[in-house]
Write an enzyme that holds these catalytic residues in place. Structure first.
Site, PDB file in Angstrom:
ATOM      1  N   LYS A  95      -3.918 -19.416 -29.747  1.00  0.00           N
ATOM      2  CA  LYS A  95      -4.806 -18.909 -28.692  1.00  0.00           C
ATOM      3  C   LYS A  95      -4.923 -19.917 -27.548  1.00  0.00           C
ATOM      4  O   LYS A  95      -5.056 -19.533 -26.382  1.00  0.00           O
ATOM      5  CB  LYS A  95      -6.192 -18.625 -29.274  1.00  0.00           C
ATOM      6  CG  LYS A  95      -6.238 -17.403 -30.184  1.00  0.00           C
ATOM      7  CD  LYS A  95      -6.194 -16.119 -29.359  1.00  0.00           C
ATOM      8  CE  LYS A  95      -6.422 -14.906 -30.230  1.00  0.00           C
ATOM      9  NZ  LYS A  95      -6.421 -13.650 -29.466  1.00  0.00           N
ATOM     10  N   ASP A 128     -13.654 -25.574 -41.518  1.00  0.00           N
ATOM     11  CA  ASP A 128     -14.680 -24.589 -41.171  1.00  0.00           C
ATOM     12  C   ASP A 128     -15.745 -25.266 -40.299  1.00  0.00           C
ATOM     13  O   ASP A 128     -16.365 -26.233 -40.725  1.00  0.00           O
ATOM     14  CB  ASP A 128     -15.335 -24.055 -42.456  1.00  0.00           C
ATOM     15  CG  ASP A 128     -16.141 -22.797 -42.196  1.00  0.00           C
ATOM     16  OD1 ASP A 128     -15.588 -21.872 -41.596  1.00  0.00           O
ATOM     17  OD2 ASP A 128     -17.331 -22.762 -42.574  1.00  0.00           O
ATOM     18  N   ASN A 168     -18.031 -14.875 -32.477  1.00  0.00           N
ATOM     19  CA  ASN A 168     -18.265 -13.935 -33.581  1.00  0.00           C
ATOM     20  C   ASN A 168     -18.839 -12.590 -33.150  1.00  0.00           C
ATOM     21  O   ASN A 168     -19.983 -12.520 -32.701  1.00  0.00           O
ATOM     22  CB  ASN A 168     -19.301 -14.557 -34.516  1.00  0.00           C
ATOM     23  CG  ASN A 168     -18.666 -14.980 -35.804  1.00  0.00           C
ATOM     24  OD1 ASN A 168     -17.605 -14.460 -36.158  1.00  0.00           O
ATOM     25  ND2 ASN A 168     -19.288 -15.909 -36.506  1.00  0.00           N
ATOM     26  N   SER A 183     -19.084  -8.546 -42.379  1.00  0.00           N
ATOM     27  CA  SER A 183     -18.563  -7.451 -43.205  1.00  0.00           C
ATOM     28  C   SER A 183     -18.602  -7.836 -44.680  1.00  0.00           C
ATOM     29  O   SER A 183     -18.965  -7.033 -45.545  1.00  0.00           O
ATOM     30  CB  SER A 183     -17.146  -7.068 -42.779  1.00  0.00           C
ATOM     31  OG  SER A 183     -16.364  -8.214 -42.553  1.00  0.00           O
ATOM     32  N   GLN A 198     -24.627 -23.898 -42.291  1.00  0.00           N
ATOM     33  CA  GLN A 198     -23.826 -23.841 -41.063  1.00  0.00           C
ATOM     34  C   GLN A 198     -24.305 -22.639 -40.235  1.00  0.00           C
ATOM     35  O   GLN A 198     -24.699 -21.622 -40.793  1.00  0.00           O
ATOM     36  CB  GLN A 198     -22.308 -23.774 -41.360  1.00  0.00           C
ATOM     37  CG  GLN A 198     -21.788 -22.549 -42.072  1.00  0.00           C
ATOM     38  CD  GLN A 198     -21.892 -22.653 -43.590  1.00  0.00           C
ATOM     39  OE1 GLN A 198     -22.865 -23.139 -44.137  1.00  0.00           O
ATOM     40  NE2 GLN A 198     -20.886 -22.139 -44.283  1.00  0.00           N
ATOM     41  N   THR A 199     -24.291 -22.798 -38.915  1.00  0.00           N
ATOM     42  CA  THR A 199     -24.854 -21.727 -38.081  1.00  0.00           C
ATOM     43  C   THR A 199     -23.744 -20.945 -37.379  1.00  0.00           C
ATOM     44  O   THR A 199     -22.665 -21.461 -37.117  1.00  0.00           O
ATOM     45  CB  THR A 199     -25.798 -22.289 -36.997  1.00  0.00           C
ATOM     46  OG1 THR A 199     -25.034 -23.079 -36.088  1.00  0.00           O
ATOM     47  CG2 THR A 199     -26.919 -23.095 -37.591  1.00  0.00           C
ATOM     48  N   ARG A 200     -24.071 -19.698 -37.091  1.00  0.00           N
ATOM     49  CA  ARG A 200     -23.183 -18.848 -36.297  1.00  0.00           C
ATOM     50  C   ARG A 200     -24.070 -18.001 -35.390  1.00  0.00           C
ATOM     51  O   ARG A 200     -25.247 -17.775 -35.682  1.00  0.00           O
ATOM     52  CB  ARG A 200     -22.368 -17.902 -37.201  1.00  0.00           C
ATOM     53  CG  ARG A 200     -21.316 -18.578 -38.059  1.00  0.00           C
ATOM     54  CD  ARG A 200     -20.181 -19.163 -37.239  1.00  0.00           C
ATOM     55  NE  ARG A 200     -19.130 -19.726 -38.079  1.00  0.00           N
ATOM     56  CZ  ARG A 200     -19.150 -20.940 -38.592  1.00  0.00           C
ATOM     57  NH1 ARG A 200     -20.165 -21.738 -38.370  1.00  0.00           N
ATOM     58  NH2 ARG A 200     -18.149 -21.365 -39.335  1.00  0.00           N
ATOM     59  N   TYR A 218      -3.783 -19.905 -35.555  1.00  0.00           N
ATOM     60  CA  TYR A 218      -4.648 -19.063 -34.732  1.00  0.00           C
ATOM     61  C   TYR A 218      -5.216 -19.863 -33.564  1.00  0.00           C
ATOM     62  O   TYR A 218      -5.061 -19.479 -32.395  1.00  0.00           O
ATOM     63  CB  TYR A 218      -5.779 -18.502 -35.597  1.00  0.00           C
ATOM     64  CG  TYR A 218      -6.697 -17.534 -34.886  1.00  0.00           C
ATOM     65  CD1 TYR A 218      -6.262 -16.258 -34.544  1.00  0.00           C
ATOM     66  CD2 TYR A 218      -8.011 -17.881 -34.582  1.00  0.00           C
ATOM     67  CE1 TYR A 218      -7.113 -15.356 -33.904  1.00  0.00           C
ATOM     68  CE2 TYR A 218      -8.865 -16.991 -33.950  1.00  0.00           C
ATOM     69  CZ  TYR A 218      -8.412 -15.728 -33.615  1.00  0.00           C
ATOM     70  OH  TYR A 218      -9.259 -14.849 -32.981  1.00  0.00           O
ATOM     71  N   ARG A 235      -5.812 -23.371 -40.070  1.00  0.00           N
ATOM     72  CA  ARG A 235      -6.334 -22.473 -39.027  1.00  0.00           C
ATOM     73  C   ARG A 235      -5.580 -22.650 -37.712  1.00  0.00           C
ATOM     74  O   ARG A 235      -5.832 -21.928 -36.745  1.00  0.00           O
ATOM     75  CB  ARG A 235      -7.820 -22.763 -38.760  1.00  0.00           C
ATOM     76  CG  ARG A 235      -8.708 -22.605 -39.970  1.00  0.00           C
ATOM     77  CD  ARG A 235     -10.116 -23.085 -39.649  1.00  0.00           C
ATOM     78  NE  ARG A 235     -10.833 -22.104 -38.856  1.00  0.00           N
ATOM     79  CZ  ARG A 235     -11.833 -21.352 -39.299  1.00  0.00           C
ATOM     80  NH1 ARG A 235     -12.249 -21.470 -40.542  1.00  0.00           N
ATOM     81  NH2 ARG A 235     -12.437 -20.498 -38.520  1.00  0.00           N
TER      82      ARG A 235
HETATM   83  N1  NAD Z   1     -13.933  -9.957 -33.631  1.00  0.00           N
HETATM   84  C1  NAD Z   1     -14.212 -11.181 -33.269  1.00  0.00           C
HETATM   85  O1  NAD Z   1     -15.273 -11.695 -33.632  1.00  0.00           O
HETATM   86  C2  NAD Z   1     -13.279 -11.957 -32.368  1.00  0.00           C
HETATM   87  C3  NAD Z   1     -13.648 -13.266 -32.016  1.00  0.00           C
HETATM   88  C4  NAD Z   1     -12.802 -14.000 -31.193  1.00  0.00           C
HETATM   89  C5  NAD Z   1     -11.635 -13.441 -30.706  1.00  0.00           C
HETATM   90  N2  NAD Z   1     -11.298 -12.176 -31.067  1.00  0.00           N
HETATM   91  C6  NAD Z   1     -10.024 -11.650 -30.549  1.00  0.00           C
HETATM   92  O2  NAD Z   1     -10.141 -10.296 -30.184  1.00  0.00           O
HETATM   93  C7  NAD Z   1      -8.943  -9.594 -30.493  1.00  0.00           C
HETATM   94  C8  NAD Z   1      -9.255  -8.394 -31.362  1.00  0.00           C
HETATM   95  O3  NAD Z   1      -9.861  -8.845 -32.571  1.00  0.00           O
HETATM   96  P1  NAD Z   1     -10.429  -7.831 -33.665  1.00  0.00           P
HETATM   97  O4  NAD Z   1     -11.643  -8.447 -34.231  1.00  0.00           O
HETATM   98  O5  NAD Z   1     -10.499  -6.466 -33.116  1.00  0.00           O
HETATM   99  O6  NAD Z   1      -9.292  -7.954 -34.777  1.00  0.00           O
HETATM  100  P2  NAD Z   1      -8.382  -6.824 -35.444  1.00  0.00           P
HETATM  101  O7  NAD Z   1      -7.535  -7.518 -36.457  1.00  0.00           O
HETATM  102  O8  NAD Z   1      -9.222  -5.691 -35.895  1.00  0.00           O
HETATM  103  O9  NAD Z   1      -7.506  -6.328 -34.222  1.00  0.00           O
HETATM  104  C9  NAD Z   1      -6.295  -6.906 -33.846  1.00  0.00           C
HETATM  105  C10 NAD Z   1      -5.318  -5.774 -33.589  1.00  0.00           C
HETATM  106  O10 NAD Z   1      -4.066  -6.334 -33.153  1.00  0.00           O
HETATM  107  C11 NAD Z   1      -3.022  -5.675 -33.852  1.00  0.00           C
HETATM  108  N3  NAD Z   1      -1.879  -6.583 -33.896  1.00  0.00           N
HETATM  109  C12 NAD Z   1      -1.744  -7.739 -34.580  1.00  0.00           C
HETATM  110  N4  NAD Z   1      -0.542  -8.291 -34.346  1.00  0.00           N
HETATM  111  C13 NAD Z   1       0.092  -7.461 -33.477  1.00  0.00           C
HETATM  112  C14 NAD Z   1       1.376  -7.474 -32.873  1.00  0.00           C
HETATM  113  N5  NAD Z   1       2.249  -8.481 -33.105  1.00  0.00           N
HETATM  114  N6  NAD Z   1       1.720  -6.442 -32.053  1.00  0.00           N
HETATM  115  C15 NAD Z   1       0.839  -5.428 -31.809  1.00  0.00           C
HETATM  116  N7  NAD Z   1      -0.378  -5.358 -32.369  1.00  0.00           N
HETATM  117  C16 NAD Z   1      -0.744  -6.374 -33.199  1.00  0.00           C
HETATM  118  C17 NAD Z   1      -3.601  -5.368 -35.217  1.00  0.00           C
HETATM  119  O11 NAD Z   1      -2.918  -4.370 -35.920  1.00  0.00           O
HETATM  120  C18 NAD Z   1      -5.027  -4.959 -34.834  1.00  0.00           C
HETATM  121  O12 NAD Z   1      -5.103  -3.598 -34.533  1.00  0.00           O
HETATM  122  C19 NAD Z   1      -8.011 -10.603 -31.157  1.00  0.00           C
HETATM  123  O13 NAD Z   1      -7.106 -11.105 -30.209  1.00  0.00           O
HETATM  124  C20 NAD Z   1      -8.950 -11.700 -31.622  1.00  0.00           C
HETATM  125  O14 NAD Z   1      -8.309 -12.951 -31.670  1.00  0.00           O
HETATM  126  C21 NAD Z   1     -12.089 -11.431 -31.899  1.00  0.00           C
END
Ligand code: NAD
Length: 327
Positions: free
Chosen positions: A161, A285, A186, A201, A221-223, A157, A154
């Site tokens: 970040k 995890d 989440n 999902s 585990q909790t979320r 990522y 992991r």
């Molecule tokens: N959904 C969550 O629960 C959650 C939680 C924590 C952080 N985030 C952050 O929020 C952001 C959006 O997440 P999401 O859930 O919508 O995910 P997602 O995968 O649906 O969206 C990410 C988008 O970034 C695009 N992408 C990936 N690599 C790219 C690149 N190199 N250049 C241009 N576009 C690129 C993908 O095609 C996608 O459209 C992310 O940065 C993610 O780390 C989301």
């Protein structure tokens, strides 16, 4: 004409806003909300996990523009604000090409920060609760530095970040850039990917298809689960704070559920006959994850408004329509 004069004349100041990752789950909702507010939106995406389908309904809007671009390469556009969301967010996707994941977080941040510096634009980073790793502190306040494995599956990522956050704060210290870092917990809702292994999902799709619902580990585990509309509201409020506020700020729903409780709720709401089965817990995890949102309450005047039961109903409706049309 400068902004002040426009303000004096009573004209609405429209901003041009760049949303990277704008065709993804969260990005598409953000583009929608910014357009509703009256802004111009430039949505940039390489369509790795996002789809044109997610923003199809926005394409007819003259204030919306969609551009295929990979943020690991420099981008030259003119905008007032940047929301940097580009990055695959689910383990299945970010582990598919881990080197590219780190590049997207790190080179992507450098490119977007460089753009913000040139334009003197405000920039917001979509960071993550994963920066806390497998936390020893519960719930996690922003002051907690986390417990992250730097060499695990992991890490591309989590560490990507974390490095992006470092870059944001160095640009702030070194170049006085206006930054906002939000740590997203989440989040779920319509337009999540049906097959990306994320728990909400996953459970909904399994329940709607009458398949076994897979609980990893014992399901204890909790979320905490935040509905997408709440999350986008908090993100926009964070961007609209004054220059004194940089974050990081946690955004998420502090109401905790065990994964088993979530599965049972999904079964009830879908009326499914699916059974619960247990599979081994993947490595690294986290056992518990819950945001401390005191800072968001205080600075953004925000807290989640949509309870899990209501958000799940809207998400289940989306997936049942989606599965029908793609069957
Ligand atoms: N959904 C969550 O629960 C959650 C939680 C924590 C952080 N985030 C952050 O929020 C952001 C959006 O997440 P999401 O859930 O919508 O995910 P997602 O995968 O649906 O969206 C990410 C988008 O970034 C695009 N992408 C990936 N690599 C790219 C690149 N190199 N250049 C241009 N576009 C690129 C993908 O095609 C996608 O459209 C992310 O940065 C993610 O780390 C989301």
């Amino acid at each position: 004409m400068d902004s002040f004069l426009l303000f004096r004349l009573g004209a609405k100041i429209m901003k041009k806003i760049l949303v990277t990752g704008g065709a993804g789950f969260l990005g598409s909702h953000l583009c929608e909300r910014l357009l509703e507010r009256g802004d111009d939106v430039l949505c940039v995406d390489n369509f790795f996990t996002g789809t044109k389908q997610n923003v199809q309904h926005l394409l007819g809007n003259p204030r919306f523009e969609l551009m295929r671009h990979d943020v690991t390469f420099p981008l030259y556009v003119e905008v007032d604000e940047i929301y940097n969301l580009a990055c695959p967010a689910s383990p299945i996707h970010y582990q598919h090409d881990p080197v590219q994941t780190t590049k997207t977080s790190v080179h992507g941040a450098i490119n977007m920060l460089g753009l913000a510096k040139r334009l003197k634009a405000k920039i917001l980073q979509a960071s993550t609760s994963e920066v806390y790793g497998d936390p020893e502190v519960h719930p996690q306040p922003e002051s907690y530095w986390g417990k992250v494995n730097p060499i695990g599956i992991r890490s591309c990522y989590d560490e990507g970040k974390r490095c992006a956050e470092t870059l944001f704060f160095d640009y702030w210290r070194q170049h006085q850039l206006q930054i906002k870092v939000v740590r997203i917990f989440n989040t779920y809702g319509p337009r999540m990917h049906p097959n990306d292994g994320r728990v909400v999902s996953n459970f909904i799709v399994q329940a709607l298809q009458g398949k076994d619902i897979t609980l990893y580990g014992d399901g204890q585990q909790t979320r905490s689960f935040c509905y997408v509309d709440d999350l986008i509201e908090a993100m926009m409020r964070a961007m609209d704070t004054g220059s004194e506020f940089t974050g990081p700020v946690n955004i998420g729903n502090p109401v905790e559920f065990t994964i088993r409780e979530l599965a049972e709720l999904v079964i009830r709401k879908t009326g499914s006959q699916s059974r619960l089965i247990n599979l081994p817990l993947p490595s690294d995890d986290p056992r518990q994850r819950k945001p401390d949102i005191a800072l968001a309450r205080d600075v953004l005047g925000w807290e989640p408004a949509v309870p899990l039961t209501e958000g799940l109903e809207r998400t289940i409706k989306y997936f049942s329509d989606h599965l029908r049309t793609t069957a």
